[in-house]
Design a protein around this motif. Structure first.
Motif, PDB file in Angstrom:
ATOM      1  N   ILE A 237       1.904  15.684  16.544  1.00 39.19           N
ATOM      2  CA  ILE A 237       3.123  16.068  15.831  1.00 39.19           C
ATOM      3  C   ILE A 237       3.007  15.602  14.384  1.00 39.19           C
ATOM      4  O   ILE A 237       2.816  14.410  14.123  1.00 39.19           O
ATOM      5  CB  ILE A 237       4.376  15.446  16.466  1.00 39.19           C
ATOM      6  N   VAL A 238       3.094  16.533  13.457  1.00 40.15           N
ATOM      7  CA  VAL A 238       3.036  16.199  12.035  1.00 40.15           C
ATOM      8  C   VAL A 238       4.423  15.751  11.589  1.00 40.15           C
ATOM      9  O   VAL A 238       5.363  16.546  11.540  1.00 40.15           O
ATOM     10  CB  VAL A 238       2.562  17.403  11.201  1.00 40.15           C
ATOM     11  N   LEU A 239       4.560  14.460  11.274  1.00 35.33           N
ATOM     12  CA  LEU A 239       5.845  13.917  10.840  1.00 35.33           C
ATOM     13  C   LEU A 239       6.068  14.123   9.346  1.00 35.33           C
ATOM     14  O   LEU A 239       7.192  14.320   8.897  1.00 35.33           O
ATOM     15  CB  LEU A 239       5.924  12.425  11.166  1.00 35.33           C
ATOM     16  N   GLN A 240       4.982  14.051   8.578  1.00 30.26           N
ATOM     17  CA  GLN A 240       5.095  14.195   7.127  1.00 30.26           C
ATOM     18  C   GLN A 240       3.769  14.689   6.575  1.00 30.26           C
ATOM     19  O   GLN A 240       2.702  14.253   7.016  1.00 30.26           O
ATOM     20  CB  GLN A 240       5.467  12.852   6.487  1.00 30.26           C
ATOM     21  N   SER A 241       3.825  15.589   5.623  1.00 35.90           N
ATOM     22  CA  SER A 241       2.620  16.142   5.016  1.00 35.90           C
ATOM     23  C   SER A 241       2.753  16.080   3.496  1.00 35.90           C
ATOM     24  O   SER A 241       3.698  16.633   2.929  1.00 35.90           O
ATOM     25  CB  SER A 241       2.413  17.588   5.474  1.00 35.90           C
ATOM     26  N   LEU A 242       1.818  15.375   2.837  1.00 38.84           N
ATOM     27  CA  LEU A 242       1.866  15.197   1.387  1.00 38.84           C
ATOM     28  C   LEU A 242       0.619  15.783   0.742  1.00 38.84           C
ATOM     29  O   LEU A 242      -0.483  15.695   1.296  1.00 38.84           O
ATOM     30  CB  LEU A 242       1.970  13.712   1.036  1.00 38.84           C
ATOM     31  N   LYS A 243       0.798  16.360  -0.438  1.00 39.87           N
ATOM     32  CA  LYS A 243      -0.318  16.941  -1.180  1.00 39.87           C
ATOM     33  C   LYS A 243      -0.425  16.301  -2.559  1.00 39.87           C
ATOM     34  O   LYS A 243       0.574  15.921  -3.164  1.00 39.87           O
ATOM     35  CB  LYS A 243      -0.127  18.457  -1.318  1.00 39.87           C
ATOM     36  N   ASN A 244      -1.680  16.183  -3.026  1.00 40.67           N
ATOM     37  CA  ASN A 244      -1.976  15.693  -4.373  1.00 40.67           C
ATOM     38  C   ASN A 244      -1.383  14.304  -4.626  1.00 40.67           C
ATOM     39  O   ASN A 244      -0.719  14.058  -5.631  1.00 40.67           O
ATOM     40  CB  ASN A 244      -1.455  16.685  -5.420  1.00 40.67           C
ATOM     41  N   VAL A 245      -1.634  13.387  -3.689  1.00 40.48           N
ATOM     42  CA  VAL A 245      -1.176  12.005  -3.848  1.00 40.48           C
ATOM     43  C   VAL A 245      -2.392  11.091  -3.973  1.00 40.48           C
ATOM     44  O   VAL A 245      -3.511  11.448  -3.589  1.00 40.48           O
ATOM     45  CB  VAL A 245      -0.293  11.563  -2.663  1.00 40.48           C
ATOM     46  N   LEU A 246      -2.182   9.885  -4.497  1.00 43.72           N
ATOM     47  CA  LEU A 246      -3.273   8.937  -4.729  1.00 43.72           C
ATOM     48  C   LEU A 246      -3.687   8.290  -3.412  1.00 43.72           C
ATOM     49  O   LEU A 246      -2.852   7.729  -2.691  1.00 43.72           O
ATOM     50  CB  LEU A 246      -2.830   7.876  -5.731  1.00 43.72           C
ATOM     51  N   LEU A 247      -4.995   8.357  -3.106  1.00 42.28           N
ATOM     52  CA  LEU A 247      -5.513   7.855  -1.837  1.00 42.28           C
ATOM     53  C   LEU A 247      -6.632   6.841  -2.068  1.00 42.28           C
ATOM     54  O   LEU A 247      -7.416   6.974  -3.012  1.00 42.28           O
ATOM     55  CB  LEU A 247      -6.054   9.009  -0.986  1.00 42.28           C
ATOM     56  N   VAL A 248      -6.687   5.829  -1.180  1.00 43.19           N
ATOM     57  CA  VAL A 248      -7.762   4.835  -1.225  1.00 43.19           C
ATOM     58  C   VAL A 248      -8.221   4.549   0.199  1.00 43.19           C
ATOM     59  O   VAL A 248      -7.469   4.757   1.157  1.00 43.19           O
ATOM     60  CB  VAL A 248      -7.299   3.515  -1.885  1.00 43.19           C
ATOM     61  N   PRO A 249      -9.460   4.049   0.375  1.00 45.93           N
ATOM     62  CA  PRO A 249      -9.884   3.609   1.710  1.00 45.93           C
ATOM     63  C   PRO A 249      -9.023   2.443   2.186  1.00 45.93           C
ATOM     64  O   PRO A 249      -8.670   1.555   1.397  1.00 45.93           O
ATOM     65  CB  PRO A 249     -11.340   3.178   1.494  1.00 45.93           C
ATOM     66  N   ARG A 250      -8.707   2.434   3.460  1.00 49.35           N
ATOM     67  CA  ARG A 250      -7.841   1.377   4.010  1.00 49.35           C
ATOM     68  C   ARG A 250      -8.469  -0.004   3.859  1.00 49.35           C
ATOM     69  O   ARG A 250      -7.751  -1.009   3.700  1.00 49.35           O
ATOM     70  CB  ARG A 250      -7.569   1.658   5.494  1.00 49.35           C
ATOM     71  N   SER A 251      -9.795  -0.091   3.868  1.00 52.82           N
ATOM     72  CA  SER A 251     -10.475  -1.383   3.775  1.00 52.82           C
ATOM     73  C   SER A 251     -10.269  -2.060   2.428  1.00 52.82           C
ATOM     74  O   SER A 251     -10.492  -3.266   2.295  1.00 52.82           O
ATOM     75  CB  SER A 251     -11.976  -1.208   4.027  1.00 52.82           C
ATOM     76  N   ALA A 252      -9.836  -1.307   1.423  1.00 49.53           N
ATOM     77  CA  ALA A 252      -9.626  -1.893   0.096  1.00 49.53           C
ATOM     78  C   ALA A 252      -8.331  -2.689   0.017  1.00 49.53           C
ATOM     79  O   ALA A 252      -8.179  -3.558  -0.843  1.00 49.53           O
ATOM     80  CB  ALA A 252      -9.611  -0.790  -0.962  1.00 49.53           C
ATOM     81  N   VAL A 253      -7.394  -2.400   0.916  1.00 51.70           N
ATOM     82  CA  VAL A 253      -6.046  -2.959   0.807  1.00 51.70           C
ATOM     83  C   VAL A 253      -5.921  -4.221   1.654  1.00 51.70           C
ATOM     84  O   VAL A 253      -6.241  -4.230   2.843  1.00 51.70           O
ATOM     85  CB  VAL A 253      -4.993  -1.919   1.234  1.00 51.70           C
ATOM     86  N   LEU A 254      -5.434  -5.291   1.021  1.00 50.63           N
ATOM     87  CA  LEU A 254      -5.206  -6.575   1.684  1.00 50.63           C
ATOM     88  C   LEU A 254      -3.710  -6.868   1.704  1.00 50.63           C
ATOM     89  O   LEU A 254      -2.927  -6.249   0.976  1.00 50.63           O
ATOM     90  CB  LEU A 254      -5.967  -7.684   0.961  1.00 50.63           C
ATOM     91  N   GLU A 255      -3.327  -7.846   2.517  1.00 48.96           N
ATOM     92  CA  GLU A 255      -1.905  -8.156   2.662  1.00 48.96           C
ATOM     93  C   GLU A 255      -1.709  -9.658   2.808  1.00 48.96           C
ATOM     94  O   GLU A 255      -2.489 -10.338   3.476  1.00 48.96           O
ATOM     95  CB  GLU A 255      -1.341  -7.439   3.894  1.00 48.96           C
ATOM     96  N   ASN A 256      -0.666 -10.168   2.153  1.00 47.81           N
ATOM     97  CA  ASN A 256      -0.248 -11.559   2.355  1.00 47.81           C
ATOM     98  C   ASN A 256       1.276 -11.613   2.334  1.00 47.81           C
ATOM     99  O   ASN A 256       1.947 -10.579   2.426  1.00 47.81           O
ATOM    100  CB  ASN A 256      -0.872 -12.483   1.302  1.00 47.81           C
ATOM    101  N   SER A 257       1.817 -12.813   2.211  1.00 52.97           N
ATOM    102  CA  SER A 257       3.273 -12.968   2.259  1.00 52.97           C
ATOM    103  C   SER A 257       3.975 -12.278   1.092  1.00 52.97           C
ATOM    104  O   SER A 257       5.170 -11.981   1.165  1.00 52.97           O
ATOM    105  CB  SER A 257       3.637 -14.456   2.271  1.00 52.97           C
ATOM    106  N   ASP A 258       3.240 -12.013   0.018  1.00 51.87           N
ATOM    107  CA  ASP A 258       3.834 -11.353  -1.153  1.00 51.87           C
ATOM    108  C   ASP A 258       3.787  -9.833  -1.057  1.00 51.87           C
ATOM    109  O   ASP A 258       4.371  -9.141  -1.892  1.00 51.87           O
ATOM    110  CB  ASP A 258       3.106 -11.787  -2.433  1.00 51.87           C
ATOM    111  N   GLY A 259       3.061  -9.307  -0.068  1.00 56.54           N
ATOM    112  CA  GLY A 259       2.970  -7.862   0.071  1.00 56.54           C
ATOM    113  C   GLY A 259       1.535  -7.374   0.072  1.00 56.54           C
ATOM    114  O   GLY A 259       0.606  -8.109   0.437  1.00 56.54           O
ATOM    115  N   TYR A 260       1.345  -6.134  -0.371  1.00 52.25           N
ATOM    116  CA  TYR A 260       0.028  -5.495  -0.351  1.00 52.25           C
ATOM    117  C   TYR A 260      -0.618  -5.557  -1.732  1.00 52.25           C
ATOM    118  O   TYR A 260       0.058  -5.423  -2.754  1.00 52.25           O
ATOM    119  CB  TYR A 260       0.154  -4.034   0.085  1.00 52.25           C
ATOM    120  N   PHE A 261      -1.943  -5.726  -1.738  1.00 47.91           N
ATOM    121  CA  PHE A 261      -2.669  -5.769  -3.002  1.00 47.91           C
ATOM    122  C   PHE A 261      -4.113  -5.339  -2.768  1.00 47.91           C
ATOM    123  O   PHE A 261      -4.583  -5.230  -1.628  1.00 47.91           O
ATOM    124  CB  PHE A 261      -2.624  -7.177  -3.616  1.00 47.91           C
ATOM    125  N   LEU A 262      -4.815  -5.100  -3.873  1.00 46.44           N
ATOM    126  CA  LEU A 262      -6.246  -4.799  -3.822  1.00 46.44           C
ATOM    127  C   LEU A 262      -6.890  -5.293  -5.107  1.00 46.44           C
ATOM    128  O   LEU A 262      -6.207  -5.752  -6.030  1.00 46.44           O
ATOM    129  CB  LEU A 262      -6.495  -3.301  -3.600  1.00 46.44           C
TER     130      LEU A 262
END
Length: 317
Positions: A239-264
């Motif tokens: 089931i497709v809940l949401q479909s977006l076009k022409n948005v900024l994408l990165v590999p998931r492995s680049a993104v880290l998380e701590n108590s302050d939120g997400y960063f890379l």
């Protein structure tokens, strides 16, 4: 004199040993000092480029095909089945006579004279052979009796099914009910039909949640033009809940998380620079970045866990 000579040699040896130990300590200290100079060391990393693309947020559920129309054919009169030649899997057309029922009275009339037969004709509807007709086009899925069998009134003779259109019923976890709406796209595959993909849209979403499974039913329609589908096939439903076009994408492995939120970390001028980001849709190994990053940034995807702001990095090839 001999004793004094022994004492002198011992003292000289101790002084030499102390001096040597002091030199070694100095060398070790100098070595440690050099290794603590982080400006010299370069962390090996791998990078990727932040690019724009398309992404979908979807969930997978499972369901089952059931016929839109199915019925059991029977006779309202008791009697003998005649002219029933259909077998399971045979196709029928709407309005087609598939058998007739001859009543016991009609059979008795065959033993009287032609004059008596004419005299009794039309006196009782049970004397006229009763036709069994197909209410819709489809296939015979079950056959309970054969030509020549004697049946009671209301006894089932055949079951037929409309195989042109099927309902697909799926079980949706209740947690997704706020996200699933009528009209959302479905991608459907069947384990029994390798390499075949079907598409449809959600037609109904039940608001009733099963207390045991904590799921609600969703329904879609599948048309069977190629006659590949059949009742009771189990389906995997995306089931497709949401479909977006022409948005900024990165590999998931680049993104880290701590108590302050997400960063890379991005690589710029040979150094690692930390950037706080706002993530969006995640699909497999790809993540949408809503803010905090620019198209074309060199993002660090491997070797980023131990990085600190300003560390020198070297790209591995």
């Amino acid at each position: 004199m001999k004793n004094w000579l022994i004492i002198l040699i011992s003292v000289s040896f101790l002084l030499f040993a102390c001096k040597r130990e002091s030199q070694n300590a100095g060398e070790i200290g100098a070595h440690v000092h050099l290794n603590n100079d982080v400006s010299v060391f370069k962390v090996p990393v791998k990078i990727a480029v932040a690019e724009k693309g398309n992404i979908q947020k979807k969930i997978t559920i499972y369901g089952k095909l059931l016929p839109k129309q199915e019925t059991k054919l029977s006779s309202q009169f008791a009697g003998r089945i005649l002219n029933l030649t259909l077998a399971e899997g045979d196709r029928v057309i709407k309005g087609e006579t598939i058998a007739v029922i001859q009543s016991p009275q009609a059979e008795a009339l065959q033993r009287v004279t032609a004059e008596d037969s004419l005299h009794n004709n039309g006196q009782n509807s049970e004397l006229v052979p009763y036709p069994i007709r197909a209410p819709f086009s489809g296939i015979v899925t079950e056959k309970y009796h054969y030509s020549g069998d004697v049946i009671s009134a209301g006894e089932t003779i055949l079951k037929i099914q409309d195989d042109a259109v099927y309902y697909l019923w799926g079980r949706l976890p209740a947690v997704y009910l706020p996200d699933v709406k009528v009209g959302q796209q479905l991608k459907i595959t069947f384990s029994d039909l390798k390499g075949k993909t079907f598409y449809s849209k959600i037609e109904t979403v039940s608001s009733t949640v099963d207390n045991q499974t904590q799921t609600a039913q969703v329904r879609a329609t599948l048309h069977n033009q190629q006659h590949l589908l059949k009742s009771d096939l189990f389906a995997k439903i995306d089931i497709v809940l949401q479909s977006l076009k022409n948005v900024l994408l990165v590999p998931r492995s680049a993104v880290l998380e701590n108590s302050d939120g997400y960063f890379l970390f991005v690589k710029k001028n040979g150094k690692a620079h930390r950037k706080k980001i706002k993530p969006g849709i995640e699909k497999a190994n790809t993540l949408e970045v809503k803010s905090g990053l620019n198209v074309g940034d060199s993002i660090i995807v491997l070797g980023n866990y131990e990085l600190k702001e300003g560390m020198k990095v070297e790209v591995m090839h």
